[in-house]
Design a protein around this motif. Structure first.
Motif, PDB file in Angstrom:
ATOM      1  N   THR A  58     -33.864 -62.448  36.087  1.00  0.00           N
ATOM      2  CA  THR A  58     -34.482 -63.782  36.098  1.00  0.00           C
ATOM      3  C   THR A  58     -35.842 -63.746  36.810  1.00  0.00           C
ATOM      4  O   THR A  58     -36.817 -64.313  36.328  1.00  0.00           O
ATOM      5  N   ARG A 107     -34.610 -70.120  43.165  1.00  0.00           N
ATOM      6  CA  ARG A 107     -33.192 -69.737  43.132  1.00  0.00           C
ATOM      7  C   ARG A 107     -32.660 -69.866  44.550  1.00  0.00           C
ATOM      8  O   ARG A 107     -33.262 -69.363  45.507  1.00  0.00           O
ATOM      9  N   GLY A 129     -31.487 -71.145  39.118  1.00  0.00           N
ATOM     10  CA  GLY A 129     -30.101 -70.926  39.527  1.00  0.00           C
ATOM     11  C   GLY A 129     -29.848 -71.518  40.895  1.00  0.00           C
ATOM     12  O   GLY A 129     -30.421 -71.049  41.877  1.00  0.00           O
ATOM     13  N   HIS A 135     -28.067 -73.207  35.656  1.00  0.00           N
ATOM     14  CA  HIS A 135     -29.020 -72.124  35.390  1.00  0.00           C
ATOM     15  C   HIS A 135     -29.632 -72.441  34.021  1.00  0.00           C
ATOM     16  O   HIS A 135     -29.359 -71.782  33.019  1.00  0.00           O
TER      17      HIS A 135
END
Ligand code: ASP
Length: 314
Positions: A58, A107, A129, A135
């Motif tokens: 990611t 995140r 996330g 997500h």
């Protein structure tokens, strides 16, 4: 002043924007296939990656997406930052905002952090996330991967999808269930009772062998050991025997089925067959499409007037 837009969860974004973003992703995938996969669309914009949890694909994917759009990027290495000296999340965000950030990609292990951070900055927020919660760029790239395999279908009516494994602790399962259901798919969760969420989000069952030969999409989840209390799954090989994609189950898949996994894979736990030997695996297509999907999200939030400034329109 128009209110700043964000990309924090599939339900917040809504179906009309999702359909538009899938079209923009298609355009960005075309850009990514060019010999020089770069457009000037976000020149002069600054995107800050703030990852408070581990990530390989990611973080790299967002970084690559921003660079392909010619944005400047900042990445905070949280492990060597003043967070370790006790600086609060709010002070960290306000400090970085004061340097001139147009979007934060966040995140964090705590659900809801992207909403909290939006209170402290004027930058756009992209959720990469948050805890067990959401997500949404993973869901967008997965929907795009399925859509491409279906020849660009705009509706997933009648598509049968099994999401298998540790649904309870998975933000991916939540976001993917939302997006695929919105697009018309029939989503079923297949998991031991202890790994289903307390509030049902789709019909569920507990026997992978019942569905493996029929589904259009088999979506495997990673066992989220870092979020798991003890005693949720039996020890030994019992979980793998009942819920993993084994060579025997792989032989029962339809030839035109799609096998997906958000990564990282725990080989030997949720998958014991080598996916590179499976014609049905889309796992690396998911990774490739992740860049285009994230380009679409960043361009949608920060780009101007639908043009990539390379002569093409989105
Ligand atoms: N990479 C995905 C996530 O960050 C899936 C996983 O870690 O299992 O949620």
């Amino acid at each position: 002043m128009t209110e700043r837009r964000h990309f924090r969860s599939i339900d917040e974004v809504g179906i009309d924007s999702i359909r538009r973003l899938l079209d923009v992703t298609d355009h960005m995938a075309e850009v990514s296939r060019r010999p020089n996969p770069k457009v000037p669309a976000l020149r002069g914009r600054t995107i800050c990656n703030l990852f408070f949890e581990d990530s390989t694909r990611t973080r790299m994917s967002f970084d690559t997406a921003a660079k392909r759009l010619s944005a400047d990027t900042m990445t905070l290495a949280v492990g060597s930052s003043s967070v370790n000296k006790g600086e609060s999340l709010r002070d960290t965000v306000e400090t970085l905002s004061a340097m001139g950030v147009d979007a934060f990609v966040i995140r964090h292990r705590t659900a809801g952090t992207p909403w909290q951070i939006a209170e402290w900055t004027n930058a756009a927020i992209v959720n990469a996330g948050d805890g067990w919660h959401a997500h949404p760029t993973q869901a967008l790239l997965d929907a795009y991967t399925i859509r491409t395999r279906l020849g660009g279908a705009t509706s997933f009516d009648g598509l049968s999808v099994a999401i298998v494994g540790d649904v309870r602790h998975s933000r991916v399962a939540r976001s993917v269930t939302q997006i695929l259901t919105m697009l018309g798919a029939d989503v079923r969760l297949v998991a031991p009772r202890t790994l289903l969420p307390p509030v049902p989000m789709a019909p569920s069952s507990h026997d992978l062998d019942d569905v493996v030969g029929d589904v259009d999409v088999l979506y495997l989840l990673r066992m989220q050991s870092e979020r798991m209390g003890t005693g949720l799954v039996p020890g030994g090989t019992e979980y793998t025997d009942r819920f993993a994609l084994t060579p025997a189950r792989a032989r029962r898949l339809r030839r035109d089925a799609m096998v997906m996994h958000p990564g990282p894979m725990n080989r030997g736990v949720e998958i014991t067959v080598d996916p590179s030997t499976l014609g049905q695996s889309l796992i690396l297509d998911q990774v490739t499409n992740g860049i285009a999907a994230r380009m679409a999200v960043l361009f949608d939030l920060l780009g101007s007037s639908g043009t990539l400034e390379d002569g093409s329109n989105v």
